[in-house]
Design an enzyme around this catalytic site. Structure first.
Site, PDB file in Angstrom:
ATOM      1  CE  LYS A 150      -4.288  -6.883   0.724  1.00  0.00           C
ATOM      2  NZ  LYS A 150      -4.557  -5.398   0.409  1.00  0.00           N
ATOM      3  CB  THR A 190     -21.045  -3.339 -11.866  1.00  0.00           C
ATOM      4  OG1 THR A 190     -22.462  -2.613 -12.774  1.00  0.00           O
ATOM      5  CG2 THR A 190     -20.296  -2.188 -12.206  1.00  0.00           C
ATOM      6  CG  ASP A 249      -1.575  -1.172   1.160  1.00  0.00           C
ATOM      7  OD1 ASP A 249      -2.563  -1.813  -0.154  1.00  0.00           O
ATOM      8  OD2 ASP A 249      -1.938  -2.374   2.570  1.00  0.00           O
ATOM      9  NE  ARG A 270      -0.771  -4.457  12.301  1.00  0.00           N
ATOM     10  CZ  ARG A 270      -0.738  -3.602  10.769  1.00  0.00           C
ATOM     11  NH1 ARG A 270      -0.668  -4.735  10.518  1.00  0.00           N
ATOM     12  NH2 ARG A 270      -1.476  -2.820  10.848  1.00  0.00           N
ATOM     13  CE  LYS A 283     -10.372  -4.357   1.181  1.00  0.00           C
ATOM     14  NZ  LYS A 283      -8.849  -4.644   0.602  1.00  0.00           N
ATOM     15  CB  THR A 330      -9.161  -7.127   9.434  1.00  0.00           C
ATOM     16  OG1 THR A 330      -9.069  -6.056   8.486  1.00  0.00           O
ATOM     17  CG2 THR A 330      -9.916  -8.151   9.776  1.00  0.00           C
ATOM     18  CG  ASP A 376      -7.574  -6.377  -1.428  1.00  0.00           C
ATOM     19  OD1 ASP A 376      -8.886  -6.650  -1.739  1.00  0.00           O
ATOM     20  OD2 ASP A 376      -6.942  -5.930  -0.411  1.00  0.00           O
ATOM     21  CG  HIS A 401     -19.948  -3.772  -1.723  1.00  0.00           C
ATOM     22  ND1 HIS A 401     -20.032  -3.287  -0.668  1.00  0.00           N
ATOM     23  CD2 HIS A 401     -21.430  -4.192  -2.275  1.00  0.00           C
ATOM     24  CE1 HIS A 401     -21.321  -4.075   0.311  1.00  0.00           C
ATOM     25  NE2 HIS A 401     -21.993  -4.316  -0.808  1.00  0.00           N
ATOM     26  CG  ASP A 402     -21.533  -1.019  -8.936  1.00  0.00           C
ATOM     27  OD1 ASP A 402     -23.204  -1.416  -8.851  1.00  0.00           O
ATOM     28  OD2 ASP A 402     -20.677  -0.286  -8.620  1.00  0.00           O
ATOM     29  CB  ILE A 403     -25.460  -4.192  -9.525  1.00  0.00           C
ATOM     30  CG1 ILE A 403     -24.953  -3.446 -10.816  1.00  0.00           C
ATOM     31  CG2 ILE A 403     -26.494  -3.409  -9.264  1.00  0.00           C
ATOM     32  CD1 ILE A 403     -25.730  -2.803 -11.870  1.00  0.00           C
ATOM     33  N   PRO A 404     -24.504  -7.037  -9.802  1.00  0.00           N
ATOM     34  CG  PRO A 404     -25.852  -8.520  -9.031  1.00  0.00           C
ATOM     35  CD  PRO A 404     -25.803  -7.829  -8.930  1.00  0.00           C
ATOM     36  NE  ARG A 462      -0.495   0.083   8.229  1.00  0.00           N
ATOM     37  CZ  ARG A 462      -1.903   0.154   8.539  1.00  0.00           C
ATOM     38  NH1 ARG A 462      -2.168   1.436   9.055  1.00  0.00           N
ATOM     39  NH2 ARG A 462      -2.603  -0.830   8.897  1.00  0.00           N
TER      40      ARG A 462
HETATM   41  O1  C5P Z   1      -0.480  -2.496   6.976  1.00  0.00           O
HETATM   42  P1  C5P Z   1      -1.579  -3.320   7.193  1.00  0.00           P
HETATM   43  O2  C5P Z   1      -0.452  -4.858   7.426  1.00  0.00           O
HETATM   44  O3  C5P Z   1      -2.685  -3.344   8.482  1.00  0.00           O
HETATM   45  O4  C5P Z   1      -2.369  -4.325   5.775  1.00  0.00           O
HETATM   46  C1  C5P Z   1      -3.852  -4.932   5.444  1.00  0.00           C
HETATM   47  C2  C5P Z   1      -4.137  -5.264   4.136  1.00  0.00           C
HETATM   48  O5  C5P Z   1      -4.595  -6.234   4.238  1.00  0.00           O
HETATM   49  C3  C5P Z   1      -4.292  -3.422   3.453  1.00  0.00           C
HETATM   50  O6  C5P Z   1      -3.955  -3.895   2.455  1.00  0.00           O
HETATM   51  C4  C5P Z   1      -6.070  -3.776   4.150  1.00  0.00           C
HETATM   52  O7  C5P Z   1      -6.571  -3.174   2.742  1.00  0.00           O
HETATM   53  C5  C5P Z   1      -6.144  -5.530   3.211  1.00  0.00           C
HETATM   54  N1  C5P Z   1      -7.046  -5.301   4.169  1.00  0.00           N
HETATM   55  C6  C5P Z   1      -7.389  -5.137   6.274  1.00  0.00           C
HETATM   56  N2  C5P Z   1      -8.762  -6.026   6.067  1.00  0.00           N
HETATM   57  C7  C5P Z   1      -9.632  -6.895   5.510  1.00  0.00           C
HETATM   58  C8  C5P Z   1      -9.728  -7.448   3.787  1.00  0.00           C
HETATM   59  C9  C5P Z   1      -8.468  -6.605   3.697  1.00  0.00           C
HETATM   60  O8  C5P Z   1      -7.023  -5.050   6.171  1.00  0.00           O
HETATM   61  N3  C5P Z   1     -10.412  -7.261   6.211  1.00  0.00           N
END
Ligand code: C5P
Length: 258
Positions: free
Chosen positions: A43, A79, A21, A195, A72, A133, A70, A74-77, A225
Site C-alpha cells: 500500500k 474532481t 509509509d 496490531r 483517500k 481507525t 491509498d 475527498h473532494d467534489i464529484p 509499522r
Molecule cells: O502503521 P499502521 O499499521 O498503523 O498503518 C495503517 C495504514 O492504514 C496507514 O497507511 C493508514 O494510512 C491506513 N489506514 C488506517 N485507517 C483507515 C484507513 C487507512 O489506518 N481507516
C-alpha cells in the site's frame, strides 16, 4: 501488470497488505524487495506518493508486485472522478475515496474506475474509507458531532458506498462482521488498525489482532509499522501470517527455518 480481480482477492490465501509509509523510494524498495512474494500487495499512501510521485507505482510494478494506491480522495464529484481517471492510468489494484464525500462523489469515482477495465475486465477497485481507525467514540461524538456509534456510522457508510457501486470498504476489524452481514460476501472488506499481540497500539484506537480481523470477515488486512519498523520485516510479516493461519505461538524459526 495485470490488475487484481476481486474474486481472486476474496479467494486468495494471502490476505496481508503491507503499508509502506516510508519517506523515500530507497527505503520503500528495500522493504519491498525483502517482502516480495510473501505478502499480497503493497500500500502506497500519501507520504511516499507525495515524496516520489507516480514513478513509485511504476517502480513497484516493475518489481512484479501489486499496488494499493491509498490517497483517500475527498473532494467534489468532478474532481474525484478525474483524479480516479488520472491515477487509473497507473493501473493500481485498488484506490481509495472517503465515504464522507457522499453518494454522487462515490458514484462518479466508481464509474471512472470501470472505464479503466482492460480486455479481461480487470480494473482498479475503488474502496471507500468509512471512518479512520484512529477515531474513537469520544472523537466521533464530541469533536465531529456525530451521535451514531462508530459501528452504526461505519455500517451506514458501507451501505452508502455499496449503493454507489463502490467495490468495498476500508474499516476497523471491529466492524467487519457487521459490514459483512449488511453488505454480503461480494463486498470487499479491508481492515487497517491491525496490531499483532506483540506490538503496541500507537495511534490506532479501534484495533484487533490479524487473526481476529480475518475471523470477523475481513478479506485483507493492512499492516504498516509493526512490519516496516521491525528489525526484521520479513520475520514480522511471517509471524503475522502464522498468527492468521492459526500457528500463533509457534517459533518463527521453526515455521520458516532460518
Ligand atoms: O502503521 P499502521 O499499521 O498503523 O498503518 C495503517 C495504514 O492504514 C496507514 O497507511 C493508514 O494510512 C491506513 N489506514 C488506517 N485507517 C483507515 C484507513 C487507512 O489506518 N481507516
Amino acid at each position: 501488470m495485470g490488475l487484481i480481480d476481486k474474486r481472486e482477492l476474496n479467494g486468495g490465501n494471502n490476505p496481508l497488505i503491507v503499508a509502506i509509509d516510508l519517506p523515500d523510494r530507497d527505503c520503500a524498495l528495500r522493504i519491498v524487495e525483502r517482502l516480495s512474494g510473501h505478502v499480497s500487495m503493497f500500500k502506497v499512501g500519501m507520504e511516499l506518493f507525495y515524496a516520489e510521485g507516480p514513478r513509485i507505482v511504476e517502480d513497484l510494478h516493475s518489481m512484479g508486485v501489486e499496488v494499493f494506491l491509498d490517497l483517500k480522495f475527498h473532494d467534489i464529484p468532478n474532481t474525484v472522478e478525474n483524479a480516479v481517471r488520472q491515477l487509473g492510468r497507473l493501473q493500481p489494484a485498488m484506490m481509495t475515496v472517503h465515504a464522507q464525500g457522499g453518494l454522487p462523489m462515490m458514484t462518479r469515482a466508481a464509474a471512472a474506475s470501470k472505464e479503466k477495465a482492460d480486455a479481461n475486465g480487470f480494473r482498479p477497485l475503488i474502496l471507500a474509507i468509512t471512518l479512520l481507525t484512529s477515531i474513537d467514540e469520544r472523537t466521533l461524538r464530541e469533536d465531529m458531532m456525530i451521535s451514531a456509534s462508530p459501528a452504526e456510522y461505519v455500517v451506514d457508510m458501507s451501505r452508502l458506498s455499496q449503493s454507489a457501486g463502490i467495490d468495498g470498504v476500508v474499516a476497523s476489524p471491529r466492524e467487519a462482521r457487521l459490514i459483512r452481514l449488511e453488505c454480503g460476501d461480494d463486498f470487499l472488506i479491508v481492515t487497517p488498525g491491525v496490531r499483532p499481540s506483540w506490538y503496541a497500539h500507537g495511534d490506532q484506537m479501534r484495533v484487533a489482532t490479524p487473526a481476529e480481523a480475518i475471523a470477523a470477515g475481513a478479506d485483507c488486512i493492512v499492516v504498516g509499522r509493526p512490519i516496516t519498523r521491525a528489525v526484521d520485516p520479513l520475520d514480522a510479516a511471517l509471524r503475522i501470517l502464522d498468527e492468521i493461519h492459526g500457528r500463533a505461538g509457534a517459533c518463527a524459526c521453526e515455521a520458516h527455518p532460518c
